[in-house]
Write a protein that holds these residues in place. Structure first.
Motif, PDB file in Angstrom:
ATOM      1  N   LEU A  30       0.788  -1.415  -0.008  1.00 13.14           N
ATOM      2  CA  LEU A  30      -0.041   0.020   0.020  1.00 13.14           C
ATOM      3  C   LEU A  30       0.834   1.099  -0.001  1.00 13.14           C
ATOM      4  N   PRO A  31       1.837   1.283   0.820  1.00 15.67           N
ATOM      5  CA  PRO A  31       2.762   2.626   1.046  1.00 15.67           C
ATOM      6  C   PRO A  31       3.453   2.729  -0.758  1.00 15.67           C
ATOM      7  N   LEU A  32       3.591   1.899  -1.420  1.00 15.27           N
ATOM      8  CA  LEU A  32       4.238   2.068  -2.670  1.00 15.27           C
ATOM      9  C   LEU A  32       3.262   2.601  -3.614  1.00 15.27           C
ATOM     10  N   CYS A  33       1.897   2.249  -3.449  1.00 10.67           N
ATOM     11  CA  CYS A  33       0.686   2.851  -4.153  1.00 10.67           C
ATOM     12  C   CYS A  33       0.766   4.210  -3.844  1.00 10.67           C
ATOM     13  N   GLU A  34       0.816   4.630  -2.729  1.00 12.89           N
ATOM     14  CA  GLU A  34       0.868   6.080  -2.398  1.00 12.89           C
ATOM     15  C   GLU A  34       2.058   6.835  -3.180  1.00 12.89           C
ATOM     16  N   THR A  35       3.085   6.231  -2.846  1.00 10.53           N
ATOM     17  CA  THR A  35       4.369   6.687  -3.677  1.00 10.53           C
ATOM     18  C   THR A  35       4.056   6.878  -5.217  1.00 10.53           C
ATOM     19  N   LEU A  36       3.657   5.892  -5.998  1.00  9.73           N
ATOM     20  CA  LEU A  36       3.305   6.042  -7.162  1.00  9.73           C
ATOM     21  C   LEU A  36       2.294   6.970  -7.827  1.00  9.73           C
ATOM     22  N   SER A  37       1.308   7.196  -6.724  1.00  8.06           N
ATOM     23  CA  SER A  37       0.261   8.203  -6.960  1.00  8.06           C
ATOM     24  C   SER A  37       0.752   9.629  -7.023  1.00  8.06           C
ATOM     25  N   VAL A  38       1.691   9.874  -6.150  1.00  7.39           N
ATOM     26  CA  VAL A  38       2.377  11.146  -5.980  1.00  7.39           C
ATOM     27  C   VAL A  38       2.936  11.465  -7.398  1.00  7.39           C
ATOM     28  N   LEU A  39       3.613  10.593  -7.787  1.00  8.39           N
ATOM     29  CA  LEU A  39       4.612  10.544  -9.173  1.00  8.39           C
ATOM     30  C   LEU A  39       3.481  10.789 -10.253  1.00  8.39           C
ATOM     31  N   HIS A  40       2.116  10.160 -10.359  1.00  3.95           N
ATOM     32  CA  HIS A  40       1.390  10.165 -11.464  1.00  3.95           C
ATOM     33  C   HIS A  40       0.529  11.628 -11.289  1.00  3.95           C
ATOM     34  N   LYS A  41       0.350  12.231 -10.246  1.00  3.98           N
ATOM     35  CA  LYS A  41      -0.310  13.304  -9.801  1.00  3.98           C
ATOM     36  C   LYS A  41       0.518  14.307 -10.310  1.00  3.98           C
ATOM     37  N   LYS A  42       1.911  14.229 -10.759  1.00  3.36           N
ATOM     38  CA  LYS A  42       2.696  15.221 -11.094  1.00  3.36           C
ATOM     39  C   LYS A  42       3.023  15.166 -12.710  1.00  3.36           C
ATOM     40  N   GLY A  43       2.387  14.010 -13.049  1.00  6.89           N
ATOM     41  CA  GLY A  43       2.225  14.005 -14.435  1.00  6.89           C
ATOM     42  C   GLY A  43       3.518  12.777 -15.065  1.00  6.89           C
ATOM     43  N   TRP A  44       3.915  12.241 -14.202  1.00 10.15           N
ATOM     44  CA  TRP A  44       5.070  11.249 -14.465  1.00 10.15           C
ATOM     45  C   TRP A  44       4.533   9.809 -14.163  1.00 10.15           C
ATOM     46  N   SER A  45       5.090   8.868 -14.525  1.00  9.79           N
ATOM     47  CA  SER A  45       5.031   7.444 -14.141  1.00  9.79           C
ATOM     48  C   SER A  45       6.599   6.597 -14.303  1.00  9.79           C
ATOM     49  N   HIS A  46       6.540   5.636 -13.590  1.00 11.18           N
ATOM     50  CA  HIS A  46       7.860   5.058 -13.342  1.00 11.18           C
ATOM     51  C   HIS A  46       8.118   3.926 -14.537  1.00 11.18           C
ATOM     52  N   ARG A  47       7.361   2.980 -15.021  1.00 17.32           N
ATOM     53  CA  ARG A  47       7.186   2.312 -16.241  1.00 17.32           C
ATOM     54  C   ARG A  47       8.197   1.228 -16.329  1.00 17.32           C
ATOM     55  N   ARG A  48       9.010   1.012 -15.384  1.00 16.15           N
ATOM     56  CA  ARG A  48       9.822   0.043 -15.115  1.00 16.15           C
ATOM     57  C   ARG A  48      10.131  -0.610 -13.901  1.00 16.15           C
ATOM     58  N   LEU A  49       8.651  -1.044 -13.366  1.00 17.20           N
ATOM     59  CA  LEU A  49       8.622  -1.570 -11.945  1.00 17.20           C
ATOM     60  C   LEU A  49       8.876  -3.056 -12.026  1.00 17.20           C
ATOM     61  N   SER A  50       9.376  -3.860 -11.453  1.00 16.41           N
ATOM     62  CA  SER A  50       9.869  -5.124 -11.444  1.00 16.41           C
ATOM     63  C   SER A  50      10.371  -5.722  -9.933  1.00 16.41           C
ATOM     64  N   LEU A  51      10.356  -6.847  -9.659  1.00 15.64           N
ATOM     65  CA  LEU A  51      10.887  -7.670  -8.561  1.00 15.64           C
ATOM     66  C   LEU A  51      12.210  -7.111  -8.341  1.00 15.64           C
ATOM     67  N   ASP A  52      13.055  -6.583  -9.423  1.00 17.03           N
ATOM     68  CA  ASP A  52      14.387  -5.885  -8.826  1.00 17.03           C
ATOM     69  C   ASP A  52      14.442  -4.524  -8.674  1.00 17.03           C
ATOM     70  N   SER A  53      13.409  -3.668  -9.044  1.00 14.98           N
ATOM     71  CA  SER A  53      13.582  -2.452  -8.825  1.00 14.98           C
ATOM     72  C   SER A  53      12.955  -1.747  -7.336  1.00 14.98           C
ATOM     73  N   ILE A  54      12.126  -2.774  -6.786  1.00 19.03           N
ATOM     74  CA  ILE A  54      11.488  -2.617  -5.450  1.00 19.03           C
ATOM     75  C   ILE A  54      12.350  -3.376  -4.423  1.00 19.03           C
ATOM     76  N   VAL A  55      12.466  -2.586  -3.289  1.00 17.18           N
ATOM     77  CA  VAL A  55      13.174  -3.377  -2.040  1.00 17.18           C
ATOM     78  C   VAL A  55      11.983  -3.412  -1.025  1.00 17.18           C
ATOM     79  N   LEU A  56      12.023  -4.512  -0.400  1.00 17.14           N
ATOM     80  CA  LEU A  56      11.337  -4.570   1.104  1.00 17.14           C
ATOM     81  C   LEU A  56      12.178  -3.883   2.061  1.00 17.14           C
ATOM     82  N   PHE A  57      11.840  -2.530   2.168  1.00 23.43           N
ATOM     83  CA  PHE A  57      12.299  -1.616   3.251  1.00 23.43           C
ATOM     84  C   PHE A  57      12.151  -2.023   4.598  1.00 23.43           C
ATOM     85  N   GLN A  58      13.122  -2.076   5.542  1.00 26.91           N
ATOM     86  CA  GLN A  58      12.738  -2.259   6.987  1.00 26.91           C
ATOM     87  C   GLN A  58      11.779  -3.472   7.288  1.00 26.91           C
ATOM     88  N   GLU A  59      11.950  -4.388   6.150  1.00 23.03           N
ATOM     89  CA  GLU A  59      11.111  -5.604   6.367  1.00 23.03           C
ATOM     90  C   GLU A  59       9.558  -5.170   6.726  1.00 23.03           C
TER      91      GLU A  59
END
Length: 782
Positions: A642-671
């Motif tokens: 869910l927090p990643l959804c919030e992060t991407l939503s901030v990006l989208h509201k600025k007119g941008w997008s990531h487009r390269r999401l994968s298992l290698d581009s996302i980390v499990l932060f602080q478990e």
């Protein structure tokens, strides 16, 4: 030299003009003392004819009592600045044997040097060359030097650097400081314990040139009034913070810890509390008197921190911190008014002042009638009003509680406060120190994420009126390697001025120099991808600071020829840099923080760097996973996403997008939750001959799909995140039309429908935006 105070002046040859101006300014106040042989000055140009410069320098270095360092970029490039001689001088300075005084001649970055914590001259901290009238700047400097000389001349000759056998760097705070003044009327109701003769401390010593960090730490776990629920975590939180601060630039003799619970078993905690348990109990009288005592001992160059964890209350027009002896029916007379805390802090000589309040504490699982009410809006307003000159950080906002994290046995707020201070975690740009804003952003990110995962509301607040972004803590990270023994200087390459056509490959480099600091390549992360017609190369690598272990991600558009593909690559990289720069204005959030490079846009090969957070990629964390096979695991996975959804939503509201999401581009932060490693190279043109991983590719990104007219954008991120969740939930790669329930019976029909809609082939058939997708995921957990 007898009792003569020798002054040694250290400067670069290029600063001869400034040296002459300084000597002229010093002649006025020091010449009479020199004539009486009370003071002598020496500089390397005073070497005797035919003498050995280094030998004479070492001789004067051994005898000097005052060492003036004339700071400039040329001086900072000298080996002397971080060599053995400087390390020895700093030890002597700390012991009170000598005084090391930086004098700022020209603007340069000097704060990370061994002497970077010292208060410089001129006393406003501005370099001489920035003054309109340089004579006035040197006059200010000469007066500062004369003041230190006078202090030395007033000391007994047998104990230089001390007064009455004392030393301000080792002044003991383990016992209460007493004063001839009568207690203020605000404390008249409180009984005081009269100190015996051994409790009385000598008056504070003159400032020795080193800025001191002072802390009064208060934790109230039990209350005499049964109207207040006990908060045992508060007591332990305060102890943990006091201990942590001793590793962050706060001397143990400059910290006073007030907690209830009697004598502690830990001898170090007992040292911070003092010998008299009655005086270390967090009563109203003890809190106010201790803060007054410590505040009076500070110097203008110091920092004073006050931390309180426990209950907070609002009555009429006043906000109160409830002390051990506080009474709910008589707050005005028994609790500690916030106004008094601020008044004491305002009157303290220290120019840097910080208040941290972890108040309105609540247990996540508490159903007690005594559980605290949310923090009233009036409480926050009273805390922040008339706060000019103070940095104030509160654990939650209006109408919110400050929760306890049962598994960690900590307040959520203080848990992240401790995490922020440990190993410099909150140091977002590798400066070896933590500022107030660093602290706030790190704590807020952690607390709000925890609150989201636990369906709570808690959002820390900060007020920095009149203070700016001050340094509140230092840390001493362990070196990764010894640069002198491991790195080959011949293989260093300046990242912002790398050679072009014949440049060494990053794979051939051991280390790279960024802003004068050495970073080691992690060779497994180096990627060099030729773009289009081989006229440009996209370089990517992770590097680690040789001393602090600070991680950076480097990206460079290495340009061989300014052709079409090279220009496109450079534009894409600059766009990503600008995206991060704009996102940084809103605080770090969950986006990487840019690391400052020298005019990155002016270099032939456009390069930028951003900070990396250590974490396990999803590919690594779930390598052996066959999916989430029970309801609890599924819920935890979705909460983490869910927090990643919030992060991407901030990006989208600025007119941008990531487009390269994968298992290698996302980390499990602080478990605890998913976090993107970067914002992606938006719409990056594929390299020559590159075959893109279909697992990462949304249908609209594949030009073969002529029936899809939509361009890659926010819908692409929804698709890619949907595929990632499909893989983690089932242990299988998504194939068109395959329901999750077919592979994993634990997946509910509602969640199945949510994910399948996200991975629809046509972008128009997916969720309308990331917020809608996030809401659907949250509802599927209910």
């Amino acid at each position: 030299m007898g009792n003569t105070v020798e002054i040694l002046i250290c400067s670069a040859r290029e600063d001869e003009r400034f040296l002459n101006m300084l000597l002229t300014a010093l002649a006025g106040p020091l010449k009479p003392l020199q004539q009486k042989k009370l003071v002598s000055l020496w500089h390397q140009r005073d070497t005797s004819p035919g003498g050995f410069i280094e030998q004479e320098f070492q001789s004067h270095l051994q005898n000097a009592k005052i060492i003036l360092l004339l700071i400039s970029s040329d001086f900072m490039s000298m080996d002397f600045c971080d060599g053995h001689d400087m390390q020895r001088l700093m030890r002597q300075h700390k012991a009170g044997e000598v005084r090391v005084i930086p004098i700022l001649l020209r603007e340069t970055y000097w704060e990370t040097a061994p002497f970077g914590m010292l208060q410089p001259l001129p006393d406003n901290g501005q370099a001489v060359n920035s003054w309109g009238n340089k004579d006035r700047a040197f006059l200010n400097t000469a007066k500062g030097v004369k003041k230190i000389v006078d202090e030395f001349l007033s000391l007994p000759p047998t104990e230089p650097g001390t007064r009455n056998g004392g030393n301000s760097m080792t002044e003991d705070l383990s016992r209460p400081h007493t004063s001839d003044q009568q207690p203020s009327s605000t404390n008249a109701e409180q009984p005081r314990t009269e100190p015996n003769e051994s409790d009385v401390q000598p008056a504070p010593e003159p400032y020795n040139g080193m800025a001191n960090y002072w802390g009064v730490i208060v934790g109230v776990g039990e209350y005499e009034d049964s109207a207040y629920a006990p908060l045992p975590t508060c007591r332990e939180d305060a102890k943990a913070l006091a201990r942590q601060l001793t590793s962050c630039g706060y001397g143990s003799n400059h910290i006073r810890l007030l907690v209830d619970g009697g004598k502690d078993k830990d001898p170090f905690i007992r040292q911070l509390m003092g010998d008299n348990s009655r005086l270390s109990k967090p009563t109203k009288g003890n809190i106010i008197e201790t803060l007054e005592t410590v505040a009076k001992r500070t110097k203008p160059e110091d920092l004073l921190l006050f931390y309180h964890t426990g209950h907070g209350c609002q009555e009429k027009q006043e906000s109160y911190l409830v002390s051990y002896d506080g009474r709910s029916q008589a707050l005005q007379h028994t609790a500690v008014p916030i106004a008094i805390i601020k008044d004491i802090m305002h009157k303290a000589p220290a120019q840097k002042k910080v208040i941290i309040l972890d108040a309105c504490r609540a247990d996540v699982t508490s159903n007690s009638m005594r559980a605290p009410q949310p923090m009233p809006l009036a409480f926050i307003e009273r805390v922040f009003e008339q706060a000019k000159g103070l940095v104030i950080l509160t654990s939650c906002g209006a109408e919110e509680n400050s929760y306890v994290w049962e598994e960690k046995r900590r307040s959520v707020f203080t848990y992240y406060l401790l995490q922020a201070l440990q190993n410099g975690n909150a140091d977002f740009n590798g400066k070896d120190r933590i500022s107030a804003n660093d602290l706030y952003h790190y704590i807020r990110n952690g607390v709000t994420r925890w609150a989201t995962l636990n369906n709570r509301f808690q959002d820390p607040c900060i007020n920095v009126d009149g203070q700016g972004d001050i340094v509140v803590a230092y840390y001493l990270p362990e070196p990764l390697i010894s640069a002198s023994n491991t790195l080959s200087p011949a293989k260093y390459a300046p990242v912002v001025s790398a050679p072009r056509v014949n440049a060494l490959s990053w794979r051939e480099l051991e280390a790279i120099t960024i802003q004068g600091e050495h970073y080691v390549f992690e060779h497994a992360t180096v990627r060099e991808t030729p773009i289009g017609d081989d006229r440009a190369t996209l370089r990517e690598a992770r590097v680690r600071h040789v001393r602090t272990n600070h991680l950076l991600q480097l990206k460079q558009a290495h340009i061989v020829d300014q052709t079409g593909d090279a220009i496109i690559l450079q534009k894409i990289l600059k766009r990503e840099y600008q995206m991060l720069a704009e996102l940084a204005e809103n605080g770090p959030l969950d986006f990487p923080s840019l690391f400052s490079l020298l005019n990155p846009e002016k270099e032939p090969d456009f390069t930028f760097a951003y900070t990396l957070v250590d974490g396990t990629t999803l590919a690594q964390a779930f390598r052996e996973s066959n999916g989430m096979r029970d309801e609890s695991s599924i819920k935890h996975l979705l909460q983490s996403a869910l927090p990643l959804c919030e992060t991407l939503s901030v990006l989208h509201k600025k007119g941008w997008s990531h487009r390269r999401l994968s298992l290698d581009s996302i980390v499990l932060f602080q478990e605890q939750y998913f976090r993107v490693l970067d914002v992606g190279l938006a719409a990056r043109k594929p390299a020559k001959g590159e075959i893109l991983d279909q697992y990462r590719l949304a249908p609209e990104q594949d030009k073969k799909n002529s029936d899809i007219e939509a361009k890659p954008g926010p819908a692409t991120d929804i698709y890619q995140l949907g595929r990632i969740l499909y893989r983690l939930l089932t242990g299988r790669t998504y194939s068109s039309g395959a329901l999750l329930h077919f592979h994993n019976k634990a997946v509910s029909p509602q969640l199945d429908e949510t994910i399948i809609r996200a991975v629809a082939r046509q972008p128009t058939e997916r969720w309308p935006d990331m917020e809608a997708f996030s809401t659907a995921l949250r509802q599927s957990m209910e």
